[in-house]
Design a protein around this motif. Structure first.
Motif, short mmCIF file in Angstrom:
data_model
loop_
_atom_site.label_atom_id
_atom_site.label_comp_id
_atom_site.label_asym_id
_atom_site.label_seq_id
_atom_site.Cartn_x
_atom_site.Cartn_y
_atom_site.Cartn_z
N UNK A 1 3.64 -1.11 5.99
CA UNK A 1 2.54 -0.34 5.42
C UNK A 1 2.27 0.94 6.16
N UNK A 2 1.08 1.49 5.97
CA UNK A 2 0.61 2.68 6.68
C UNK A 2 1.52 3.88 6.46
N UNK A 3 2.15 3.97 5.30
CA UNK A 3 3.01 5.09 4.89
C UNK A 3 4.33 5.16 5.64
N UNK A 4 4.73 4.09 6.33
CA UNK A 4 6.02 4.13 7.01
C UNK A 4 7.15 4.34 6.00
N UNK B 1 5.02 4.82 -7.25
CA UNK B 1 4.92 3.38 -7.40
C UNK B 1 6.30 2.75 -7.58
N UNK B 2 7.17 3.43 -8.32
CA UNK B 2 8.52 2.90 -8.54
C UNK B 2 9.27 2.78 -7.21
N UNK B 3 9.17 3.80 -6.37
CA UNK B 3 9.83 3.76 -5.06
C UNK B 3 9.28 2.61 -4.22
N UNK B 4 7.97 2.49 -4.21
CA UNK B 4 7.34 1.46 -3.35
C UNK B 4 7.78 0.06 -3.79
N UNK C 1 0.83 -1.20 0.00
CA UNK C 1 0.00 0.00 0.00
C UNK C 1 0.87 1.26 0.00
N UNK C 2 0.29 2.36 -0.47
CA UNK C 2 0.96 3.66 -0.50
C UNK C 2 0.04 4.70 0.13
N UNK C 3 0.60 5.52 1.02
CA UNK C 3 -0.18 6.59 1.64
C UNK C 3 0.76 7.76 1.96
#
Length: 395
Positions: free
Chosen positions: A307-310, A23-26, A10-12
């Motif tokens: 997750x959770x934007x960490x 998206x590339x970073x994630x 997930x991304x936030x």
């Protein structure tokens, strides 16, 4: 017992800066998290499947195949592979191929997922979700165990004389976990086949999923796979660890309370009433041991930690603390309390040993002129020559 991490990719936005990973970073950061899990001695990295923003893992096999090449011991899995909207033929072929690429370091978790719109995106009807999951897995089970399959069902075209390639590594299919948090039919199917049952032990009150796990255990015994205590159970969980509990709460609180799913709720309430584990390494260990007290001996514990934007550095720190300070203690504590006769988590090596003993595993070698030419009924040199496949007939 297997300990590891699972991610839904997930991304936030970060709560203080508003920074949002691309998206590339994630994707790159998912790879870094998996590599660190391997380096610190965790057992499993499992990746979800989603087809909508803000999630990136739409193709788990692609990412897991790359991770397989970068790791040495890590067992790769999914969390979950959508058994409702994926074609079981493609699942059979894709994950058998990944099993070969990973040299056996693969198992598969199948389930229905929790994204409603995904059904029409793939031409399926959500009202048939349970029936799709059951029928599609029934077919997958056969495709991995029979060289030639004739099959007819309700949700895909019939198969006539079909061979799924490649055959599973050593002719031993990946071990399958059925992931579910609400569906007794899925627990029943897992028990029928002697497969594993995985309850994602988050987002609900403590031990909310125990009745479903108990049902699976009872039916596992009913079908003759062993006693209820010997059923193969896995649990999910969410954790955040710091050297002391105050720092853990202070650091994690803004990420948790600003995440869309949890917005408007208090972290402390979830810490008290749900399985989320936030605190010092010892506090996390103590909380996880209550899972064993409530669910009985089990074989796999996965943690959601990235997750959770960490930020990735914080996620990597979580993996490090799990691998160096939490999991080593949990291994000892779980082993010390494990009842006699409770099996370890299945691996490719254990499944090969169970099937072959001291014999050499099968290595299928294809016969020529199969496939497009449809000549002959025996796809492999060691297939049963008496197989009578029903090939399509032109009227």
């Amino acid at each position: 017992m297997h300990f590891g991490i699972f991610s839904v990719g997930d991304i936030a936005p970060e709560p203080e800066t508003g920074y949002t990973q691309s998206e590339a970073e994630r994707i790159r950061n998912l790879i870094r998290v998996a590599q660190r899990a391997d380096e610190v001695g965790l057992d499993v990295f499992a990746l979800g499947e989603h087809h909508n923003p803000p999630f990136v893992p739409s193709s788990p096999t692609t990412l897991l195949g790359y991770i397989a090449a970068l790791t040495d011991k890590l067992l790769l899995s999914t969390a979950v592979t959508l058994m409702t909207t994926n074609d079981p033929v493609k699942v059979a072929e894709d994950y058998a191929m990944l099993q070969h690429v990973a040299n056996g370091r693969l198992d598969l978790m199948v389930g229905r997922g929790n994204t409603v719109p995904v059904y029409p995106w793939f031409g399926k009807d959500i009202r048939q979700g349970v029936a799709l999951a059951l029928e599609n897995y029934n077919l997958l089970h056969r495709l991995w165990r029979e060289d030639v399959v004739d099959w007819e069902g309700n949700f895909r075209t019939a198969l006539q004389g079909f061979t799924s390639t490649p055959r599973p590594l050593d002719d031993v299919p990946p071990f399958v976990w059925h992931g579910s948090i609400r569906t007794p039919e899925i627990a029943e199917q897992a028990a029928y086949y002697g497969n594993g049952f995985f309850a994602n032990h988050i987002l609900a009150p403590n031990f909310h999923f125990k009745p479903l796990v108990d049902l699976y255990r009872q039916r596992f015994e009913h079908y003759g796979h062993g006693t209820a205590d010997q059923a193969i159970v896995g649990l999910g969980g969410m954790s955040f660890i710091a050297k002391n509990s105050q720092d853990a709460v202070k650091t994690f609180k803004p990420y948790f309370e600003n995440y869309p799913v949890f917005r408007g709720s208090l972290l402390e309430d979830h810490m008290e009433h749900t399985p989320i584990t936030v605190g010092s390494p010892q506090q996390v260990i103590d909380k996880v041991m209550t899972f064993r007290d409530g669910f009985g001996d089990y074989q796999r514990q996965l943690f959601a930690v990235d997750g959770l934007s960490l930020p990735v550095d914080l996620a990597l720190e979580q993996v490090e603390l799990l691998g160096t300070e939490v999991v080593p203690v949990l291994r000892k504590e779980m082993a010390a309390r494990r009842a006699p006769g409770v099996p370890e988590a299945p691996t490719h090596a254990s499944l090969v040993a169970a099937k072959y003993g001291d014999r050499t595993p099968r290595q299928p070698r294809p016969n020529p002129n199969r496939g497009d030419n449809l000549s002959g009924t025996s796809p492999y040199q060691d297939s049963d020559p008496d197989i009578q496949a029903r090939f399509p007939v032109v009227a």
